[in-house]
Design a protein around this motif. Structure first.
Motif: not given
Length: 62
Positions: A52-61
């Motif tokens: 399974p793919a590790k979820p990508t961290p959300p990008k900061s605004l």
């Protein structure tokens, strides 16, 4: 911690990066093992299609 494809340390599919993160070792060493050991290209592609793919961290605004 479970074995997943890396979201950040990837060259092709993130398999070697995920294995390196799981064991806490350098991804370069895992890549060299896969390149220099004959016959590991088949398990690599099996892992690439099943891990399974590790979820990508959300990008900061900011």
């Amino acid at each position: 911690m479970k074995l997943e494809k890396s979201a950040t340390d990837k060259s092709l599919f993130g398999v070697c990066g995920g294995i390196a993160e799981f064991f806490g070792i350098s991804s370069l060493s895992v890549r060299l093992i896969f390149l220099l050991t004959p016959g590991l290209f088949i398990p690599y592609f099996i892992l690439a299609s099943t891990l399974p793919a590790k979820p990508t961290p959300p990008k900061s605004l900011y």
